[in-house]
Design a protein around this motif. Structure first.
Motif, mmCIF file in Angstrom:
data_model
loop_
_atom_site.group_PDB
_atom_site.id
_atom_site.type_symbol
_atom_site.label_atom_id
_atom_site.label_comp_id
_atom_site.label_asym_id
_atom_site.label_seq_id
_atom_site.Cartn_x
_atom_site.Cartn_y
_atom_site.Cartn_z
ATOM 1 N N PHE A 302 0.830 -1.203 0.000
ATOM 2 C CA PHE A 302 0.000 0.000 0.000
ATOM 3 C C PHE A 302 0.869 1.259 0.000
ATOM 4 O O PHE A 302 0.554 2.238 -0.690
ATOM 5 N N GLU A 303 1.962 1.237 0.761
ATOM 6 C CA GLU A 303 2.899 2.363 0.741
ATOM 7 C C GLU A 303 3.502 2.522 -0.650
ATOM 8 O O GLU A 303 3.664 3.639 -1.148
ATOM 9 N N TRP A 304 3.827 1.408 -1.282
ATOM 10 C CA TRP A 304 4.402 1.452 -2.629
ATOM 11 C C TRP A 304 3.402 2.075 -3.596
ATOM 12 O O TRP A 304 3.750 2.978 -4.361
ATOM 13 N N GLU A 305 2.157 1.616 -3.565
ATOM 14 C CA GLU A 305 1.169 2.118 -4.516
ATOM 15 C C GLU A 305 0.843 3.590 -4.281
ATOM 16 O O GLU A 305 0.654 4.353 -5.236
ATOM 17 N N ALA A 306 0.809 4.000 -3.026
ATOM 18 C CA ALA A 306 0.495 5.394 -2.715
ATOM 19 C C ALA A 306 1.590 6.344 -3.184
ATOM 20 O O ALA A 306 1.323 7.516 -3.475
ATOM 21 N N ALA A 307 2.816 5.848 -3.295
ATOM 22 C CA ALA A 307 3.950 6.716 -3.643
ATOM 23 C C ALA A 307 4.486 6.500 -5.046
ATOM 24 O O ALA A 307 5.334 7.262 -5.507
ATOM 25 N N GLN A 308 3.998 5.486 -5.781
ATOM 26 C CA GLN A 308 4.634 5.057 -7.028
ATOM 27 C C GLN A 308 4.693 6.143 -8.104
ATOM 28 O O GLN A 308 5.574 6.119 -8.962
ATOM 29 N N HIS A 309 3.784 7.111 -8.055
ATOM 30 C CA HIS A 309 3.795 8.170 -9.068
ATOM 31 C C HIS A 309 4.957 9.146 -8.871
ATOM 32 O O HIS A 309 5.215 9.977 -9.753
ATOM 33 N N ARG A 310 5.676 9.012 -7.766
ATOM 34 C CA ARG A 310 6.768 9.938 -7.467
ATOM 35 C C ARG A 310 8.141 9.358 -7.773
ATOM 36 O O ARG A 310 9.146 10.043 -7.628
ATOM 37 N N PHE A 311 8.213 8.091 -8.155
ATOM 38 C CA PHE A 311 9.512 7.510 -8.500
ATOM 39 C C PHE A 311 9.395 6.653 -9.750
ATOM 40 O O PHE A 311 8.300 6.273 -10.162
ATOM 41 N N SER A 312 10.518 6.357 -10.348
ATOM 42 C CA SER A 312 10.561 5.516 -11.546
ATOM 43 C C SER A 312 10.516 4.053 -11.139
ATOM 44 O O SER A 312 11.195 3.636 -10.201
ATOM 45 N N TRP A 313 9.718 3.255 -11.837
ATOM 46 C CA TRP A 313 9.680 1.821 -11.558
ATOM 47 C C TRP A 313 9.520 1.060 -12.875
ATOM 48 O O TRP A 313 9.156 1.624 -13.884
ATOM 49 N N GLY A 314 9.834 -0.203 -12.840
ATOM 50 C CA GLY A 314 9.687 -1.029 -14.039
ATOM 51 C C GLY A 314 10.917 -1.821 -14.409
ATOM 52 O O GLY A 314 10.869 -2.663 -15.304
ATOM 53 N N GLN A 315 12.042 -1.600 -13.712
ATOM 54 C CA GLN A 315 13.250 -2.380 -14.017
ATOM 55 C C GLN A 315 13.305 -3.684 -13.245
ATOM 56 O O GLN A 315 13.959 -4.638 -13.666
ATOM 57 N N ARG A 316 12.655 -3.737 -12.087
ATOM 58 C CA ARG A 316 12.677 -4.913 -11.231
ATOM 59 C C ARG A 316 11.310 -5.095 -10.574
ATOM 60 O O ARG A 316 10.643 -4.131 -10.229
ATOM 61 N N TRP A 317 10.926 -6.336 -10.373
ATOM 62 C CA TRP A 317 9.827 -6.596 -9.438
ATOM 63 C C TRP A 317 10.348 -6.306 -8.046
ATOM 64 O O TRP A 317 11.410 -6.794 -7.647
ATOM 65 N N GLU A 318 9.576 -5.546 -7.274
ATOM 66 C CA GLU A 318 10.046 -5.073 -5.978
ATOM 67 C C GLU A 318 9.340 -5.795 -4.836
ATOM 68 O O GLU A 318 8.112 -5.765 -4.732
ATOM 69 N N TRP A 319 10.131 -6.447 -3.983
ATOM 70 C CA TRP A 319 9.566 -7.118 -2.826
ATOM 71 C C TRP A 319 8.911 -6.095 -1.898
ATOM 72 O O TRP A 319 9.438 -5.000 -1.696
ATOM 73 N N THR A 320 7.773 -6.454 -1.339
ATOM 74 C CA THR A 320 7.135 -5.621 -0.323
ATOM 75 C C THR A 320 6.997 -6.432 0.968
ATOM 76 O O THR A 320 7.218 -7.645 0.990
ATOM 77 N N GLU A 321 6.595 -5.738 2.013
ATOM 78 C CA GLU A 321 6.419 -6.389 3.312
ATOM 79 C C GLU A 321 5.006 -6.916 3.494
ATOM 80 O O GLU A 321 4.610 -7.282 4.590
ATOM 81 N N SER A 322 4.244 -6.980 2.405
ATOM 82 C CA SER A 322 2.840 -7.383 2.499
ATOM 83 C C SER A 322 2.629 -8.839 2.108
ATOM 84 O O SER A 322 3.152 -9.309 1.096
ATOM 85 N N ALA A 323 1.841 -9.516 2.934
ATOM 86 C CA ALA A 323 1.398 -10.859 2.569
ATOM 87 C C ALA A 323 0.391 -10.762 1.426
ATOM 88 O O ALA A 323 -0.356 -9.786 1.324
ATOM 89 N N TYR A 324 0.389 -11.766 0.579
ATOM 90 C CA TYR A 324 -0.551 -11.788 -0.546
ATOM 91 C C TYR A 324 -1.917 -12.227 -0.032
ATOM 92 O O TYR A 324 -2.150 -13.401 0.255
ATOM 93 N N LEU A 325 -2.833 -11.262 0.090
ATOM 94 C CA LEU A 325 -4.155 -11.489 0.649
ATOM 95 C C LEU A 325 -5.211 -10.829 -0.239
ATOM 96 O O LEU A 325 -4.894 -9.921 -1.011
ATOM 97 N N PRO A 326 -6.471 -11.234 -0.122
ATOM 98 C CA PRO A 326 -7.521 -10.612 -0.927
ATOM 99 C C PRO A 326 -7.856 -9.219 -0.428
ATOM 100 O O PRO A 326 -7.737 -8.914 0.759
ATOM 101 N N TYR A 327 -8.278 -8.370 -1.346
ATOM 102 C CA TYR A 327 -8.806 -7.057 -0.989
ATOM 103 C C TYR A 327 -10.220 -7.218 -0.428
ATOM 104 O O TYR A 327 -10.855 -8.271 -0.596
#
Length: 386
Positions: A302-327
């Motif tokens: 959620f932190e990644w998605e809230a901030a993603q418009h402010r940094f460049s992404w797309g070179q690597r899949w980025e590990w997050t601290e979130s468990a894969y769970l349903p919305y």
């Protein structure tokens, strides 16, 4: 939803691109399976074809004649509702059917799909068609990373292709981007394609945090290695520490220490590691340990998605601290398609972004990739938060 004519073109271009990815291979490369997570290229070619045959052609083209009745068994992946299948770890035993026969199968199904789509009944199958296209794109990414693992475990470390630029260097100075506390909207919100695990747009409350504007680099991680990061248990989860010792892990996947310098296997063969290029091929365990060593942490998805418009992404899949769970209010699709994402929502971590192996028109800010904590054959890296 993509316009009808564009969707047909999208389908044909996607089918052609999969075969283009296999064009540098020798015939012997098509059936190799060095580990269970890696599927042979021949199997990817067949499975992505099976998807269109089983989910669309057999149900929506009355005069369709199947290519080979055994292919429903050998090219099913994990769909219990679609019947029996070959065990994943045994896909490398499929020396038959031949590569030529699998390409004939692809041509047979693609031609039948063109016939169906040419009848003007696209509306009835447009949703399935779009899922099938993105399913094949997903396998294009897997195909590329599986090919790298196959060739990267060949003692000769052969060149696959010189056209893929894996390691674009980034000398931008690191900055910590401040994100204030508040409610942030998470999840897919446009009319464009997404998977069901991105749906259920909702708000989350985030405490104030900072997130790095750039990915951790190879040079950063070299410091972790040289300062004993792999030998200091207090940086690691207990499970990660057990993994390091059991598997004798001392560096990222594909790294080799030769004559005083770090080298790594790339699609271009064995090359020196570029210190300024983003780190890749690390597990969640390694990403977590590095963040701990730096006195930081991994961002949540959620932190990644809230901030993603402010940094460049797309070179690597980025590990997050979130468990894969349903919305919230997540519902699996009816039938076999309900097995696509929902049944994997356990014991996995979410990755965000995309990578150099991700095909065009397949990346978006809400995409939720997911893998087990020890896996690292994908182009996985990390971004720090605090």
């Amino acid at each position: 939803m993509i316009l009808t004519n564009s969707l047909v073109d999208f389908f044909l271009k996607t089918r052609a691109h999969t075969e283009k990815l296999c064009s540098p291979l020798e015939i012997e490369d098509y059936v190799v399976q060095p580990m269970a997570d890696v599927s042979p290229p021949k199997w990817h070619l067949g499975h992505t074809t099976w998807f269109f045959e089983e989910f669309i052609l057999k149900k929506h083209l009355p005069e369709y004649e199947g290519f080979n009745q055994d292919f429903a068994f050998i090219f099913n992946s994990y769909y219990e509702a679609m019947g029996q299948r070959v065990v994943r770890a045994d896909r490398g035993n499929l020396s038959r059917p031949s590569v030529a026969e699998v390409y004939d199968y692809r041509a047979h199904v693609t031609a039948a799909m063109e016939k169906l789509l040419g009848q003007g009944e696209i509306g009835a199958v447009s949703h399935l068609l779009e899922i099938g296209i993105h399913h094949e794109k997903q396998h294009q990414e897997l195909l590329l990373t599986d090919i790298k693992y196959i060739l990267g475990n060949n003692p000769l470390l052969p060149v696959y292709s010189s056209s893929i630029k894996e390691h674009q260097q980034n000398k931008t100075a690191q900055e910590w981007l401040y994100v204030p506390e508040g409610l942030y909207s998470i999840g897919h919100a446009t009319d464009g394609f997404c998977y069901d695990n991105e749906l259920g747009r909702h708000q989350v409350y985030l405490n104030p945090y900072k997130i790095s504007n750039k990915l951790v680099t190879n040079g950063d991680f070299m410091d972790f290695i040289s300062q004993g990061g792999y030998a200091q248990f207090h940086h690691w989860h207990a499970e990660g520490w057990d993994w390091v010792r059991k598997e004798n892990i001392t560096a990222p996947l594909y790294w080799h220490y030769i004559d005083g310098n770090w080298h790594h296997y790339t699609y271009n063969g064995l090359k020196k590691v570029h210190k300024d290029a983003p780190l890749t091929h690390v597990s969640y365990f390694e990403a977590f340990a590095y963040a701990q060593w730096k006195g930081c942490r991994l961002p949540t998805e959620f932190e990644w998605e809230a901030a993603q418009h402010r940094f460049s992404w797309g070179q690597r899949w980025e590990w997050t601290e979130s468990a894969y769970l349903p919305y919230p209010n997540y519902k699996k699709a009816p039938g076999a398609l309900g097995e696509y994402n929902g049944k994997f929502m356990v014991n996995q971590k979410v990755l965000r972004g995309s990578s150099v192996a991700t095909p065009s028109q397949h990346a978006r800010p809400t995409y939720r990739n997911f893998f087990q904590t020890h896996t690292r054959w994908q182009f996985t890296g990390l971004r720090l938060a605090k």
